[in-house]
Enzyme design. Structure first.
Site, PDB file in Angstrom:
ATOM      1  N   LYS A  69       0.877  -1.169   0.000  1.00 45.35           N
ATOM      2  CA  LYS A  69       0.000   0.000   0.000  1.00 45.35           C
ATOM      3  C   LYS A  69       0.916   1.220   0.000  1.00 45.35           C
ATOM      4  O   LYS A  69       1.575   1.512   0.990  1.00 45.35           O
ATOM      5  CB  LYS A  69      -0.913   0.022   1.229  1.00 45.35           C
ATOM      6  CG  LYS A  69      -1.729   1.305   1.299  1.00 45.35           C
ATOM      7  CD  LYS A  69      -2.594   1.401   2.538  1.00 45.35           C
ATOM      8  CE  LYS A  69      -3.070   2.837   2.722  1.00 45.35           C
ATOM      9  NZ  LYS A  69      -3.861   3.003   3.942  1.00 45.35           N
ATOM     10  N   ASN A 107      -9.836   0.990   9.373  1.00 43.02           N
ATOM     11  CA  ASN A 107      -8.976   0.755  10.525  1.00 43.02           C
ATOM     12  C   ASN A 107      -9.533   1.438  11.765  1.00 43.02           C
ATOM     13  O   ASN A 107     -10.132   0.799  12.628  1.00 43.02           O
ATOM     14  CB  ASN A 107      -7.545   1.236  10.235  1.00 43.02           C
ATOM     15  CG  ASN A 107      -6.568   0.862  11.338  1.00 43.02           C
ATOM     16  OD1 ASN A 107      -6.936   0.505  12.450  1.00 43.02           O
ATOM     17  ND2 ASN A 107      -5.295   0.921  11.056  1.00 43.02           N
ATOM     18  N   THR A 108      -9.406   2.769  11.824  1.00 42.42           N
ATOM     19  CA  THR A 108      -9.738   3.499  13.054  1.00 42.42           C
ATOM     20  C   THR A 108     -11.145   3.192  13.567  1.00 42.42           C
ATOM     21  O   THR A 108     -11.343   2.970  14.766  1.00 42.42           O
ATOM     22  CB  THR A 108      -9.591   5.018  12.808  1.00 42.42           C
ATOM     23  OG1 THR A 108      -8.258   5.266  12.361  1.00 42.42           O
ATOM     24  CG2 THR A 108      -9.854   5.815  14.067  1.00 42.42           C
ATOM     25  N   GLY A 133      -8.324   8.618   9.546  1.00 41.93           N
ATOM     26  CA  GLY A 133      -8.633   8.644  10.976  1.00 41.93           C
ATOM     27  C   GLY A 133      -9.699   9.637  11.393  1.00 41.93           C
ATOM     28  O   GLY A 133      -9.913   9.860  12.575  1.00 41.93           O
ATOM     29  N   ALA A 180      -9.692   5.125   3.957  1.00 37.05           N
ATOM     30  CA  ALA A 180      -9.550   6.299   4.822  1.00 37.05           C
ATOM     31  C   ALA A 180     -10.860   7.046   5.047  1.00 37.05           C
ATOM     32  O   ALA A 180     -11.622   7.303   4.118  1.00 37.05           O
ATOM     33  CB  ALA A 180      -8.504   7.283   4.292  1.00 37.05           C
ATOM     34  N   GLY A 181     -11.088   7.342   6.301  1.00 41.39           N
ATOM     35  CA  GLY A 181     -12.215   8.181   6.691  1.00 41.39           C
ATOM     36  C   GLY A 181     -13.521   7.434   6.914  1.00 41.39           C
ATOM     37  O   GLY A 181     -14.498   8.027   7.373  1.00 41.39           O
TER      38      GLY A 181
END
Lengths: 66, 260
Positions: free
Chosen positions: B95, B204-205, B156, B182-183
């Site tokens: 990545k 992830n987050t 995040g 992301a996001g």
């Protein structure tokens, strides 16, 4: 003999090999990668790689990340 | 079935491994998500904790590891990290992440394209993290990227897919898989991206900082599946004009005149 290990100064006995350094640090060779003066060193070369004054050693491993 | 660079994935949810409270919770969340692709980062070994090794928790399972180049501020740093990652795990998957500004963590398009060109030539399977720019997506694809990973919103932030207009164009034009990265802060965001026709999402987050990361991972898995099924079923057109769901003929109004 002084080297820079992961950005910090470290004093080592002269002509230490990478194998000895990793053993002193208690780092299992399987889980890490070593860069010596920005060149990646393959594990089968640790034994024959002698460290010299002023060497820049980076020891890297995977961590959690996105 | 999703195929990237010849590898098949039955799950369209990719998981990041950052910010979990422990390796055990991370491993449980990954299992609950049923994902088959996990991202990891590279950092200097903490010499005070030589046994602190994430691969102990991840190592024995059947995932595709997707090392990232997080921390890289330009193409050269990303290429250096890519080579370290390949040496660390023997895999060419990557990545690619080039984020020069720590405040926004937005990707540098020019450095990302430069690094993609070089890394593809060096034999890497490159999945670049990119701003949701349809022109850039085409250029990365032409440079040999195995997939493109446009952001929904900054890393995040849990803000969801704020770039939907551009992501729709990217999906429409892409010849490689599109992974919204992301996001994504809630299962509904993931479902929305999948309904648009994204091939996968990377989360992830939203999972790692949830009150119960394992339950949240399972919730995301359901949302991704639901969103994909909806896309495959064919979504109805949006319209500003109302259109009755109930039949408009044969109603009872003429027989109810006694009510007036």
């Amino acid at each position: 003999m002084n080297i820079t290990l992961n950005g910090k100064q470290k004093d080592l006995p002269s002509s230490q090999t990478l194998t000895q350094l990793l053993a002193d640090l208690e780092l299992p060779a399987k889980t890490i990668v070593v860069e010596l003066n920005t060149i990646i060193i393959q594990p089968d070369s640790y034994e024959k790689t002698k460290l010299s004054e002023g060497d820049q050693v980076e020891i890297i491993r995977f961590v959690g990340g996105g | 079935m999703l195929t990237i660079a010849g590898t098949e994935f039955s799950s369209r949810l990719f998981l990041g491994t950052g910010k979990f409270s422990s390796s055990a919770v991370m491993a449980e969340a990954i299992a609950a998500s049923a994902c088959q692709m996990v991202t990891v980062a590279l950092r200097r070994v903490d010499l005070q904790n030589p046994d602190d090794d994430i691969m102990k928790a991840l190592g024995q399972r059947e995932y595709t590891f997707l090392p990232n180049t997080s921390g890289a501020r330009n193409a050269e740093e990303a290429i250096r990290l890519a080579n370290l990652a390949r040496a660390a795990c023997g895999s060419c998957w990557l990545k690619l992440e080039v984020t020069p500004d720590p405040r926004t963590l937005l990707p540098d398009p020019i450095e990302t394209l430069r690094a993609t060109e070089k890394l593809v030539k060096d034999g890497f399977i490159v999945l670049p993290y990119m701003n949701a720019d349809p022109i850039l997506a085409l250029k990365l694809q032409d440079a040999g990227a195995a997939a493109v990973m446009p952001l929904g919103s900054p890393i995040g932030t849990n803000q969801g897919v704020l770039t939907d207009f551009q992501i729709e164009i990217i999906i429409e034009q892409a010849r490689v898989p599109v992974v919204v990265d992301a996001g994504i802060g809630a299962p509904s965001h993931a479902a929305y991206a999948m309904e648009m026709g994204a091939d996968a999402v990377l989360v992830n987050t939203a999972i790692s900082v949830a009150g119960d990361p394992v339950a949240m991972a399972a919730a995301f898995a359901k949302a991704v599946e639901a969103g994909r099924s909806a896309f495959e079923a064919g979504m109805g057109q949006r319209s500003k004009q109302a259109s009755a769901s109930s039949p408009e003929t044969g109603n009872l109004s003429s027989n109810l005149e006694f009510l007036s």
